[in-house]
Design an enzyme around this catalytic site. Structure first.
Site, short mmCIF file in Angstrom:
data_model
loop_
_atom_site.label_atom_id
_atom_site.label_comp_id
_atom_site.label_asym_id
_atom_site.label_seq_id
_atom_site.Cartn_x
_atom_site.Cartn_y
_atom_site.Cartn_z
N SER A 170 36.33 3.65 40.38
CA SER A 170 35.55 3.49 41.61
C SER A 170 36.18 2.54 42.62
CB SER A 170 34.14 3.04 41.24
OG SER A 170 33.32 3.07 42.36
N HIS A 171 35.49 1.43 42.89
CA HIS A 171 35.93 0.50 43.94
C HIS A 171 36.94 -0.52 43.41
CE1 HIS A 171 32.57 -1.09 41.72
NE2 HIS A 171 33.01 -2.30 42.02
N ASP A 209 34.72 4.37 49.20
CA ASP A 209 35.47 3.67 48.15
C ASP A 209 36.38 4.64 47.39
OD1 ASP A 209 33.55 5.06 46.74
OD2 ASP A 209 33.34 3.52 45.21
N ASP A 221 36.29 6.46 44.65
CA ASP A 221 35.82 7.77 44.19
C ASP A 221 34.84 8.41 45.16
OD1 ASP A 221 33.91 5.85 43.60
OD2 ASP A 221 33.15 6.94 41.87
N ASP A 229 31.90 7.60 46.42
CA ASP A 229 30.43 7.57 46.34
C ASP A 229 29.82 6.47 47.20
OD1 ASP A 229 31.28 5.56 44.67
OD2 ASP A 229 30.17 6.23 42.90
N ARG A 230 30.64 5.54 47.68
CA ARG A 230 30.09 4.48 48.54
C ARG A 230 30.34 4.77 50.00
NH1 ARG A 230 30.79 -1.38 45.72
NH2 ARG A 230 30.22 -0.71 43.63
N LYS A 246 25.50 8.74 44.15
CA LYS A 246 25.52 8.30 45.52
C LYS A 246 26.66 9.01 46.23
CE LYS A 246 27.83 3.90 44.30
NZ LYS A 246 27.61 3.63 42.87
C1 VG1 Z 1 28.34 -2.46 41.07
C2 VG1 Z 1 27.23 -2.44 42.10
C3 VG1 Z 1 26.18 -1.42 41.71
C4 VG1 Z 1 26.85 -0.05 41.54
C5 VG1 Z 1 28.00 -0.15 40.56
C6 VG1 Z 1 28.78 1.15 40.47
O1 VG1 Z 1 27.82 -2.83 39.82
O2 VG1 Z 1 26.65 -3.71 42.24
O3 VG1 Z 1 25.18 -1.39 42.69
O4 VG1 Z 1 25.92 0.88 41.08
O5 VG1 Z 1 28.91 -1.16 40.97
O6 VG1 Z 1 29.29 1.53 41.71
P1 VG1 Z 1 27.93 -4.33 39.24
O7 VG1 Z 1 27.37 -4.25 37.86
O8 VG1 Z 1 29.37 -4.71 39.30
O9 VG1 Z 1 27.11 -5.18 40.15
V1 VG1 Z 1 30.73 2.44 41.80
O10 VG1 Z 1 31.05 2.72 43.37
O11 VG1 Z 1 31.68 1.65 40.78
O12 VG1 Z 1 30.31 3.93 40.98
CO CO Z 2 32.41 4.29 43.58
#
Ligand code: VG1
Ligand code: CO
Length: 543
Positions: free
Chosen positions: A113-114, A277, A279, A281-282, A376
């Site tokens: 992801s990010h 981001d 992948d 989804d953000r 998302k």
């Molecule tokens: C973070 C965000 C959360 C989100 C998750 C996955 O988690 O705060 O809101 O759902 O990333 O997003 P954490 O546990 O680090 O706070 V992504 O874009 O990685 O699918």
């Molecule tokens: Co993501």
């Protein structure tokens, strides 16, 4: 087909409750590590024999090789049909869309992801279930158990699949279909939004800068915004998915998307700035001179969703994660629809969406989405914004200000303290949680604590209980601080401090959020003894 059964050591690599495994790329590259985890998923979901699965990823370093391993293992375990995005690419929402559209049994998405990518960055794999959404807790728990008990994995001898060529090939009883990663997703977007109105907006000279951060969304944004909607070439920047994201860190926040923030603060700012981001989804949306906070963005989208054809009847219900600002609650109240407050993580919206209880939902971490898929969806949010802009014919700052005038403004910020020593971060949380019962009535900074609790969630559909999802402190004057540790980091611990305060008075809606939230920040620091525990006063990232 020749199938090899290879002895495997347990890895216990997945934190229970997290949807997928995220680790340093180098850990994933250790011999047998990926294979162990894939077999644990297969065992944890009760096998894949006869099943249809979607496979995709965000294009980061290691993706293609990992995908060939997955294909060989799914073959060895008896899968019947695989649907793979060309070049192994599928954004997370597009994977969700494909799983649903093709009625697959599930999907495998290679992404962290990010998190940063590359050989020194992070890698990840997550499993999505048949509704297209992240595996719920019962499934991730079963996968976790399997990682601890695994004794061997199965892998087939097989020539690599040509991921560049669209088409279907048969391999010893399994068909492998390589598909255009964009087509089905783009068709869904066209059903939901008024493409004619958005195209007219662009032809009238509306300008957008969309930063795809050299990750998964580039091809989608180019195909939809530039090719179908007629936005000028160059609207999408960093539009090629690169294995190392071109050295960028694909997290659309003020630190990692600094250039976009600078552009939007300058006199050359286009009418809209946006980013997604790794992948896809953000989403992040910025107006000239005004970044829209993700919490506000969800509230504005919900209040205006009826302007898009796919949501013409308005939402039936709304949901947000607990740390997300309560701006959405005010919209739900005005619309007269229920508002659900869930723990952090998209998987908690799945049951509500499946049961038809909610139409739109979101998280403060730049995540917004709807019942169109079960993830998302970054580009979806940008298109909904564009649809609203095309209909309202106002600027982004005008829309935000009108929203605040109507609903009041929820000042909001999140402070992240990253790469902390895990013990100290856990000690901070432990101490605060023990002190919760005695906090009410005590003073913190210039404020008084009114209530404090440890957030737990009872799923209204399946009745399951999820505990310890963040410590909430409510202060006199209606301010709130929330503390939780991240579940997605790969280095030490990350402490997230979420701060919020409601301001009804429109005369006071023009403050800088950091300024407006100072008393809450000071109270939060004092209550949790942040400095004493982690030795820091300044966060690494402020969003
Ligand atoms: C973070 C965000 C959360 C989100 C998750 C996955 O988690 O705060 O809101 O759902 O990333 O997003 P954490 O546990 O680090 O706070 V992504 O874009 O990685 O699918
Ligand atoms: Co993501």
């Amino acid at each position: 087909m020749d199938i090899e059964t290879v002895p495997a050591e347990p890895i216990a690599g997945q934190k229970p409750g997290t949807s997928g495994l995220r680790k340093k790329t180098k850990v994933f590259l250790k011999p047998g590590y990926l294979e162990n985890y894939i077999q644990a998923i297969i065992d944890g979901i009760g096998g894949v024999a006869g099943g249809t699965f979607v496979i995709g990823g965000d294009g980061r370093y290691g993706n293609r090789r990992a995908m060939q391993t997955l294909i060989r293992m799914l073959a060895a375990n008896g899968a019947r049909h695989l649907i793979i995005g060309r070049e192994g690419l599928l954004s997370t929402p597009a994977a969700s869309c494909l799983i649903r559209k093709r009625q697959a049994d599930g999907g495998f998405i290679f992404s962290a992801s990010h998190n940063a990518g590359g050989e020194d960055g992070d890698f990840g794999l997550k499993y999505n279930i048949a509704n297209g959404g992240p595996a719920p807790e019962a499934v991730t728990a079963a996968i976790y158990e399997a990682t601890k008990t695994i004794a061997f994995y199965r892998i087939a001898e097989m020539a690599p699949v040509d991921l560049a060529k669209i088409g279907t090939s048969e391999r010893d009883g399994m068909s492998v279909e390589v598909v255009d990663p964009v087509a089905d997703y783009a068709a869904l977007m066209e059903e939901l939004f008024d493409f004619e109105a958005i195209a007219a907006l662009f032809s009238e000279g509306f300008t957008l800068s969309y930063d795809a951060m050299n990750a998964a969304t580039g091809p989608y944004a180019k195909a939809i915004l530039e090719e179908r909607l007629g936005a000028p070439e160059g609207t999408v920047v960093n539009g090629e998915p690169l294995a190392d994201f071109g050295g960028l860190h694909p997290d659309p926040n003020p630190v990692h998307a600094r250039k976009l923030f600078e552009l939007m603060a300058s006199p050359e700012a286009p009418d809209m700035g946006a980013a997604s981001d790794g992948d896809g989804d953000r989403n992040l949306v910025l107006g000239p001179g005004l970044p829209v906070s993700p919490s506000d963005s969800i509230a504005i989208l919900a209040a205006n969703a009826h302007l898009a054809p796919g949501y013409a009847k308005g939402p039936v219900g709304l949901a947000r994660s607990m740390p997300t600002s309560r701006a959405l609650d005010r919209v739900a109240e005005r619309l007269g629809v229920p508002l659900f407050e869930t723990p952090t993580g998209w998987k908690f919206f799945g049951n509500l969406l499946d049961a038809g209880k909610i139409t739109l939902c979101g998280e403060e971490s730049a995540g917004a989405g709807s019942d169109h898929v079960r993830e998302k969806d970054g580009l979806w949010a940008v298109l909904l914004w564009l649809n609203i802009l095309a209909r309202r014919k106002e600027t982004i700052p005008e829309i935000a200000r009108t929203h605040w005038a109507l609903f009041g403004r929820n000042y909001y910020t999140r402070h992240d303290y990253e790469a902390l020593d895990t013990e100290s971060a856990e000690a901070l949380m432990a101490e605060l949680s023990t002190r919760l019962p005695e906090l009410a009535g005590t003073s913190a900074g210039t404020l008084t604590v009114e209530a404090a609790d440890d957030f737990a969630y009872r799923d209204p559909i399946d009745g399951s209980l999820t505990e310890h999802q963040g410590l909430r402190i409510l202060f006199s004057g209606g301010g709130r601080a929330v503390f939780r540790l991240s579940g997605t980091g790969t280095e030490g611990a990350t402490l997230r401090v979420y701060l919020e305060r409601f301001e009804a008075d429109a005369e006071k809606h023009g403050l800088d959020p950091q300024e407006a939230l100072k008393p809450i920040l000071e109270a939060a620091r004092e209550v949790a003894r942040i400095k004493a525990h982690i030795g820091r006063t300044h966060p690494d990232v402020i969003t």
